[in-house]
Design a protein around this motif. Structure first.
Motif, PDB file in Angstrom:
ATOM      1  N   ALA A 190      -4.787   7.623   0.536  1.00 44.17           N
ATOM      2  CA  ALA A 190      -3.844   8.700   0.232  1.00 44.17           C
ATOM      3  C   ALA A 190      -3.763   8.949  -1.276  1.00 44.17           C
ATOM      4  N   GLN A 197      -1.112  -0.311   6.151  1.00 41.93           N
ATOM      5  CA  GLN A 197      -0.482   0.747   5.343  1.00 41.93           C
ATOM      6  C   GLN A 197      -1.088   0.799   3.942  1.00 41.93           C
ATOM      7  N   HIS A 244      -4.342   2.536   3.992  1.00 43.68           N
ATOM      8  CA  HIS A 244      -4.066   3.978   4.084  1.00 43.68           C
ATOM      9  C   HIS A 244      -3.569   4.529   2.744  1.00 43.68           C
ATOM     10  N   ASP A 245      -2.686   3.761   2.091  1.00 46.76           N
ATOM     11  CA  ASP A 245      -2.169   4.207   0.790  1.00 46.76           C
ATOM     12  C   ASP A 245      -3.311   4.405  -0.212  1.00 46.76           C
ATOM     13  N   LEU A 260      -5.922   7.012   9.974  1.00 47.78           N
ATOM     14  CA  LEU A 260      -4.873   7.709   9.220  1.00 47.78           C
ATOM     15  C   LEU A 260      -4.955   9.212   9.446  1.00 47.78           C
ATOM     16  N   VAL A 269       1.991   8.448   5.024  1.00 50.09           N
ATOM     17  CA  VAL A 269       1.282   7.257   5.527  1.00 50.09           C
ATOM     18  C   VAL A 269       2.226   6.420   6.386  1.00 50.09           C
ATOM     19  N   SER A 270       3.459   6.237   5.926  1.00 46.40           N
ATOM     20  CA  SER A 270       4.432   5.450   6.686  1.00 46.40           C
ATOM     21  C   SER A 270       4.805   6.188   7.976  1.00 46.40           C
TER      22      SER A 270
END
Lengths: 221, 221
Positions: free
Chosen positions: A180, A173, A176-177, A212, B184-185
């Motif tokens: 993002a 995550q 991915h964050d 993602l 993302v979550s």
């Protein structure tokens, strides 16, 4: 044992204890007993609990800063994922001490401890920039990288409070964050857009960044 | 002036001074002079600088917590944007004091000040949950909301260090960041996916969330 050897041994014993429980719950008596020496002998090497705590924290800081070092090889997403795995290994090993330190307070919030926390953040920042191959970051890239480092800290602290989400999920995550947060900034700013395209151009189809995008497309449909 | 009136006036004067410079640079003499009273009279109302600092911080905390309150009307993105504007107004007005407080250290890092910081974070968390109409949040939603609040703090702190990015851009960016962290979550977890769809179903075409999607599509092409 020589003086330096004994000091290093005491730091190791203290770090172990300061990691497993909140540092204000650990006594010098306990450290002496765990090290197999007398309380006065501890004071011979360290003037008090604070100086021993700071020495233990310095060792832990150097350890943590080192975990952000990663060979400049392969796609960025996989590099960040390996860094996040080592970061969570550290957090897992030092849970209660890490929480107490990051939440501050009288037992742990001295000028010296804050300087050590900042030194780890700075080392992480410099490492991430080197992987992005950027030497003179624009303000928006600095913001993305520094605020992502802070997001990794807060995610780890929330995870430690009950461990209700598998850590492997949070490691992915956070990678991915990163993408993002960079994408949100790039959506507003052309220079960040160009940097993001450069960052992602070598990402493989099965890497965390493309993973993602695939998941987001499936979510939107 | 009555006792309580005088105390409130002193708190207001102290808050003004503690906001404009790092609190450890502000002296009781200066507070007395700004309030137009003698130094001994300040001590008559507050036993020392720390108790006056804590009273000023309590007032600032209540002010900041109040800025997260927002009527439950209209799309979520616009609500969050209004909250972020009021948050940055606060940060703008209390810059040096906010930085010193959030960076911790001996002058500001007491148990009482940490409890006040936590109370503001908790008030912000409860407010955001109420806008999401969730009373019993799953662990992943709690993580998204709490880590986003921490992201807002770190973004504000980085902004204060040189103010190199217009604050209006960062207010919008943080609203986008909220959607991005939730997405993302949601990309990993079906329950979060359902919550995200519910959150975004009333977003208008010209709201901040759709603005982000349009910009991301243009970035990807």
């Amino acid at each position: 044992m020589g003086v330096d050897e004994r000091r290093q041994q005491l730091i190791g014993v203290a770090l172990e204890l300061f990691s497993r429980r909140s540092p204000d719950e650990v006594s010098i008596d306990e450290i002496a007993s765990a090290a197999g020496i007398s309380r006065p002998l501890v004071y011979h090497y360290f003037p008090g609990k604070l100086s021993l705590y700071e020495a233990a924290l310095k060792r832990a800081s150097e350890d943590l800063a080192g975990r952000f070092e990663e060979p400049q090889e392969g796609p960025l997403g996989s590099r960040l994922l390996r860094v996040m795995r080592r970061f969570f290994d550290f957090v897992d090993d030092h849970g209660p001490g890490f929480s107490a330190l990051m939440r501050g307070g009288p037992a742990v919030g001295s000028t010296a401890t804050n300087a050590l926390i900042d030194s780890v953040r700075q080392a992480a920042y410099v490492q991430i920039l080197s992987h992005l191959r950027v030497t003179d970051p624009p303000a928006r890239l600095e913001l993305v990288v520094r605020s992502w480092i802070s997001l990794a800290e807060s995610t780890a602290l929330i995870w430690l409070d009950g461990r209700r989400i598998p850590r492997a999920e949070l490691e992915v995550q956070l990678v991915h964050d990163f993408a993002a947060l960079a994408a949100v900034s790039a959506a507003q700013d052309a220079e960040m857009g160009a940097l993001l395209r450069e960052m992602l151009k070598d990402e493989p189809a099965d890497g965390p960044f493309n993973d993602l995008v695939v998941r987001l497309i499936s979510l939107a449909s």
